[in-house]
Motif scaffolding. Structure first.
Motif, PDB file in Angstrom:
ATOM      1  N   CYS A 153      -9.408  -9.298  -1.475  1.00 57.54           N
ATOM      2  CA  CYS A 153      -9.500 -10.302  -2.537  1.00 57.54           C
ATOM      3  C   CYS A 153     -10.921 -10.408  -3.090  1.00 57.54           C
ATOM      4  O   CYS A 153     -11.853 -10.728  -2.352  1.00 57.54           O
ATOM      5  CB  CYS A 153      -9.074 -11.665  -1.975  1.00 57.54           C
ATOM      6  SG  CYS A 153      -9.286 -12.982  -3.187  1.00 57.54           S
ATOM      7  N   ARG A 200       0.873  -1.185   0.000  1.00 58.89           N
ATOM      8  CA  ARG A 200       0.000   0.000   0.000  1.00 58.89           C
ATOM      9  C   ARG A 200       0.902   1.223   0.000  1.00 58.89           C
ATOM     10  O   ARG A 200       2.064   1.123   0.396  1.00 58.89           O
ATOM     11  CB  ARG A 200      -0.806   0.063   1.283  1.00 58.89           C
ATOM     12  CG  ARG A 200      -2.162  -0.624   1.446  1.00 58.89           C
ATOM     13  CD  ARG A 200      -2.434  -1.792   0.654  1.00 58.89           C
ATOM     14  NE  ARG A 200      -3.786  -2.287   0.905  1.00 58.89           N
ATOM     15  CZ  ARG A 200      -4.133  -3.548   0.796  1.00 58.89           C
ATOM     16  NH1 ARG A 200      -3.243  -4.462   0.465  1.00 58.89           N
ATOM     17  NH2 ARG A 200      -5.369  -3.924   0.991  1.00 58.89           N
ATOM     18  N   ARG A 215      -8.873  -3.086  -1.698  1.00 60.48           N
ATOM     19  CA  ARG A 215      -8.180  -4.090  -2.505  1.00 60.48           C
ATOM     20  C   ARG A 215      -8.352  -5.489  -1.951  1.00 60.48           C
ATOM     21  O   ARG A 215      -7.586  -6.397  -2.291  1.00 60.48           O
ATOM     22  CB  ARG A 215      -6.693  -3.749  -2.615  1.00 60.48           C
ATOM     23  CG  ARG A 215      -6.400  -2.382  -3.181  1.00 60.48           C
ATOM     24  CD  ARG A 215      -6.966  -2.183  -4.582  1.00 60.48           C
ATOM     25  NE  ARG A 215      -6.321  -3.001  -5.577  1.00 60.48           N
ATOM     26  CZ  ARG A 215      -5.279  -2.627  -6.309  1.00 60.48           C
ATOM     27  NH1 ARG A 215      -4.760  -1.440  -6.131  1.00 60.48           N
ATOM     28  NH2 ARG A 215      -4.769  -3.434  -7.213  1.00 60.48           N
TER      29      ARG A 215
HETATM   30  C1  HEM Z   1      -8.011 -19.339  -0.560  1.00 60.90           C
HETATM   31  C2  HEM Z   1      -8.010 -18.603  -1.655  1.00 60.90           C
HETATM   32  C3  HEM Z   1      -7.496 -17.179  -1.767  1.00 60.90           C
HETATM   33  C4  HEM Z   1      -6.768 -16.411  -0.885  1.00 60.90           C
HETATM   34  C5  HEM Z   1      -6.273 -16.794   0.507  1.00 60.90           C
HETATM   35  C6  HEM Z   1      -6.574 -15.114  -1.515  1.00 60.90           C
HETATM   36  C7  HEM Z   1      -5.890 -14.058  -0.932  1.00 60.90           C
HETATM   37  C8  HEM Z   1      -5.738 -12.816  -1.505  1.00 60.90           C
HETATM   38  C9  HEM Z   1      -5.087 -11.689  -0.875  1.00 60.90           C
HETATM   39  C10 HEM Z   1      -4.492 -11.672   0.531  1.00 60.90           C
HETATM   40  C11 HEM Z   1      -5.125 -10.647  -1.749  1.00 60.90           C
HETATM   41  C12 HEM Z   1      -4.575  -9.240  -1.493  1.00 60.90           C
HETATM   42  C13 HEM Z   1      -5.690  -8.430  -0.816  1.00 60.90           C
HETATM   43  C14 HEM Z   1      -5.223  -7.116  -0.235  1.00 60.90           C
HETATM   44  O1  HEM Z   1      -4.195  -6.583  -0.699  1.00 60.90           O
HETATM   45  O2  HEM Z   1      -5.886  -6.593   0.701  1.00 60.90           O
HETATM   46  C15 HEM Z   1      -5.793 -11.105  -2.941  1.00 60.90           C
HETATM   47  C16 HEM Z   1      -6.015 -10.324  -4.063  1.00 60.90           C
HETATM   48  C17 HEM Z   1      -6.642 -10.776  -5.184  1.00 60.90           C
HETATM   49  N1  HEM Z   1      -7.238 -11.997  -5.375  1.00 60.90           N
HETATM   50 FE1  HEM Z   1      -7.273 -13.524  -4.033  1.00 60.90          FE
HETATM   51  N2  HEM Z   1      -7.179 -15.110  -2.742  1.00 60.90           N
HETATM   52  C18 HEM Z   1      -7.764 -16.347  -2.932  1.00 60.90           C
HETATM   53  C19 HEM Z   1      -8.505 -16.743  -4.024  1.00 60.90           C
HETATM   54  C20 HEM Z   1      -8.764 -15.974  -5.126  1.00 60.90           C
HETATM   55  C21 HEM Z   1      -9.585 -16.383  -6.240  1.00 60.90           C
HETATM   56  C22 HEM Z   1     -10.327 -17.738  -6.337  1.00 60.90           C
HETATM   57  C23 HEM Z   1      -9.557 -15.359  -7.150  1.00 60.90           C
HETATM   58  C24 HEM Z   1     -10.222 -15.227  -8.486  1.00 60.90           C
HETATM   59  C25 HEM Z   1     -11.177 -16.024  -8.930  1.00 60.90           C
HETATM   60  C26 HEM Z   1      -8.739 -14.291  -6.595  1.00 60.90           C
HETATM   61  C27 HEM Z   1      -8.455 -13.102  -7.214  1.00 60.90           C
HETATM   62  C28 HEM Z   1      -7.760 -12.048  -6.643  1.00 60.90           C
HETATM   63  C29 HEM Z   1      -7.483 -10.777  -7.312  1.00 60.90           C
HETATM   64  C30 HEM Z   1      -7.867 -10.411  -8.747  1.00 60.90           C
HETATM   65  C31 HEM Z   1      -6.797  -9.979  -6.393  1.00 60.90           C
HETATM   66  C32 HEM Z   1      -6.261  -8.539  -6.620  1.00 60.90           C
HETATM   67  C33 HEM Z   1      -7.321  -7.553  -6.142  1.00 60.90           C
HETATM   68  C34 HEM Z   1      -6.818  -6.114  -6.211  1.00 60.90           C
HETATM   69  O3  HEM Z   1      -5.616  -5.878  -6.113  1.00 60.90           O
HETATM   70  O4  HEM Z   1      -7.647  -5.189  -6.341  1.00 60.90           O
HETATM   71  N3  HEM Z   1      -8.276 -14.707  -5.366  1.00 60.90           N
HETATM   72  N4  HEM Z   1      -6.158 -12.419  -2.779  1.00 60.90           N
END
Ligand code: HEM
Length: 149
Positions: free
Chosen positions: A87, A19, A85
């Motif tokens: 997830c 961030r 942001r």
């Molecule tokens: C157990 C499964 C998952 C975990 C633990 C996880 C965890 C995370 C975390 C910690 C972030 C960063 C959030 C932040 O900076 O506050 C993130 C971002 C993101 N995740 Fe996941 N995620 C998971 C599954 C998924 C799935 C299934 C998808 C898509 C179908 C996905 C798509 C994304 C995207 C596109 C971002 C970027 C969002 C942004 O920067 O605006 N994630 N995820």
């Protein structure tokens, strides 16, 4: 409770994407200046003794009767991050983990191979795009076929 406890001890994203501070503010006694890059260490927050009793112990029952969840509103459990942001795949991710785990436990009884003991299971992790086990988890599934009807 098991899923929450696993996310607490082994968050797949241990350090959130960076961030940048938009304005000046304080965290505890630290002055944070505008444009400061901030890395939130979710792994350390999940094991913080100020936030968790016996933080390094795998104890899912700690969530019994507790309202703490991983949806970004409880700042001591942030496996999916928080804020704008957070997830966007939270529901897909959490449902897949819960559904897969529930099915594996319903249909199979799990044993360790050969003479392996629970203490022999390596819990070492390695970080790439996400954090994962360093070595594969080898288990022997025994079918609970009596539950087929
Ligand atoms: C157990 C499964 C998952 C975990 C633990 C996880 C965890 C995370 C975390 C910690 C972030 C960063 C959030 C932040 O900076 O506050 C993130 C971002 C993101 N995740 Fe996941 N995620 C998971 C599954 C998924 C799935 C299934 C998808 C898509 C179908 C996905 C798509 C994304 C995207 C596109 C971002 C970027 C969002 C942004 O920067 O605006 N994630 N995820």
């Amino acid at each position: 409770m098991v899923v929450k406890e696993t996310f607490r001890l082994h968050p797949p994203v241990p350090i959130l994407p960076p961030r940048e501070a938009m304005r000046e503010f304080k965290v505890g006694e630290f002055d944070i200046l505008p444009k400061t890059r901030i890395l939130v260490n979710v792994w350390a927050i999940g094991r913080d003794p100020n936030g968790w009793e016996k933080p390094n112990e795998f104890y899912p029952e700690r969530f019994e009767g507790s309202r703490i969840d991983f949806r970004g509103l409880d700042f001591n459990l942030l496996p999916f991050g928080a804020g704008r942001r957070i997830c966007p795949g939270l529901d897909t991710g959490a449902t897949n983990v819960e559904f897969t785990l529930a099915n594996m436990l319903y249909w199979f009884h799990w044993e360790l191979p050969n003479d392996m003991k629970r203490e022999d299971i390596s819990m070492e992790e390695e970080v790439g795009l996400a954090c994962q086990r360093r070595t594969p988890l080898w288990l022997v599934p025994i079918s609970n076929s009596s539950q087929v009807e």
